[in-house]
Enzyme design. Structure first.
Site, PDB file in Angstrom:
ATOM      1  N   SER A   1       0.684  -1.430   0.068  1.00 19.25           N
ATOM      2  CA  SER A   1      -0.260   0.254  -0.313  1.00 19.25           C
ATOM      3  C   SER A   1       0.814   1.755   0.299  1.00 19.25           C
ATOM      4  CB  SER A   1      -1.270  -0.779   1.195  1.00 19.25           C
ATOM      5  OG  SER A   1      -0.053  -0.457   2.803  1.00 19.25           O
TER       6      SER A   1
ATOM      7  N   LYS B   1      -4.683   5.126   9.016  1.00 16.26           N
ATOM      8  CA  LYS B   1      -4.121   5.616   8.288  1.00 16.26           C
ATOM      9  C   LYS B   1      -3.979   7.003   8.038  1.00 16.26           C
ATOM     10  CE  LYS B   1      -2.132   1.929   5.072  1.00 16.26           C
ATOM     11  NZ  LYS B   1      -1.810   1.137   4.097  1.00 16.26           N
TER      12      LYS B   1
END
EC number: 3.4.21.53
Length: 361
Positions: A242, A287
């Site tokens: 990611s 995140k």
């Protein structure tokens, strides 16, 4: 009377011991869930090397991570009462026949693929020299029903008379075979080439599907990427795919004369392909929190394109729900990210970078 007091003390000690055992067990007794929460926002600049350069840019790109550990009863209570973490069933994280060590290894492989894709995407966008060559198909893992003739780490270089040019071609070739058939493989093992005659196994299929032949392995393309100037990414212990978008932006920032950060602290997440397409990731709400705690002003995330996509929606909902002062910028590809950066007002303290690159064609 003294006996009663003594008994009371003994009972008190026993009760206290039981309470301590219960409380201790709440922290260490495993449950079949992973506890996931905010990780860190890590500046990408120290992880990336492109040629020999002097970089005086004021801003920074940051990749974001999640924290993940084996769940416990205490985590169950935290997830239920505070909402600071979430519990995800193990079967949603681990692949078929995969244990936690296999998962960590898969994350490392995903990171290596992500780094290669990031470098290729950045060099393509900057129109700089880049080539990639598939060296073969590496056996990341042998499934329990897989052929015992292959081992983890084997590099399949040829199947019958065809080169093992991609996992897609390997799977397509095997799909035309039947379980029990044998194929000739040329593999590189411990630095030595070996020729194997391998029987194909019946792979697990859903009810009603016809039997499907395969090797019973998890295949990964082994790719060699060469660039001018040379580029390298070292993510250390960080795993997963990611960080692809943020790696790409950092590499690209070294290849262009202007400072793409424009003087801002920019965090983000998203997978990347060699063509610059940005893909969805997991745990984006955590995140966002990690980016905010690191002082990020902007947050790049994958744009929701398909009906099942949720990254853009979740990121914006998290910012709104927690009152975070950070702008979310959803992007579908590298070009959209670059154009969004170029539209940012230049920070007064930021200046265009002075770079010296060696080996530029």
């Amino acid at each position: 009377m003294s006996l009663n007091r003594s008994n009371q003390k003994i009972v008190g000690v026993i009760v206290l011991s039981i309470i301590c055992l219960i409380m201790g067990g709440a922290f260490v007794i495993p449950i079949p869930y992973f506890a996931i929460g905010p990780g860190k926002a890590v500046e990408v600049q120290p992880l990336v090397t492109v040629g020999k350069e002097t970089d005086v840019g004021e801003g920074s790109f940051m990749l974001t991570t999640i924290s993940m550990k084996q769940g416990s009863p205490f985590d169950f209570l935290l997830a239920r009462w505070t909402g600071t973490i979430e519990l995800v069933p193990e079967e949603q994280i681990l692949a078929q026949d995969e244990d936690k060590q296999d998962y960590q290894r898969r994350q490392k492989v995903n990171m290596m693929e992500s780094q290669n894709q990031a470098i290729v995407a950045a060099y393509h966008y900057a129109k700089r020299p880049v080539t990639q060559k598939v060296l073969g198909i590496e056996v990341e893992r042998v499934l329990k029903e897989g052929t015992p003739l292959l081992q983890e780490g084997d590099l399949i270089m040829q199947m019958d008379s065809q080169p093992a040019a991609s996992t897609k071609k390997l799977i397509a070739y095997l799909s035309r075979k039947r379980p029990g058939e044998r194929i000739a493989l040329t593999v590189l093992r411990d630095g030595q080439k070996r020729k194997l005659r391998v029987p194909l196994v019946a792979l697990p299929v859903d009810k009603g599907e016809r039997p499907r032949a395969g090797l019973g392995i998890v295949p990964v393309e082994k790719v060699n990427v060469k660039t001018t100037p040379p580029a390298r990414i070292d993510a250390g212990e960080i795993g997963g795919p990611s960080a692809g978008l943020m790696f790409t932006l950092e590499v690209l920032n070294r290849l262009v004369p202007e400072d793409l950060t424009r003087g801002y602290r920019i965090a983000g997440t998203g997978t990347i392909t060699a063509d610059g397409e940005v893909g969805q990731i997991g745990g984006i709400q955590h995140k966002v929190v990690a980016a905010d705690e690191a002082g990020a002003e902007l947050f790049f995330c994958p744009k929701d394109i398909n009906p099942e996509d949720q990254n853009e929606k979740t990121a914006k909902d998290t910012v709104k729900r927690l009152g975070i002062n950070m702008r979310v910028i959803p992007v579908a590809n590298l070009n959209e990210a670059v154009q969004a950066l170029k539209k940012l007002p230049l920070r007064e303290r930021a200046s265009f970078k002075s770079k010296t690159l060696t080996g530029v064609a």
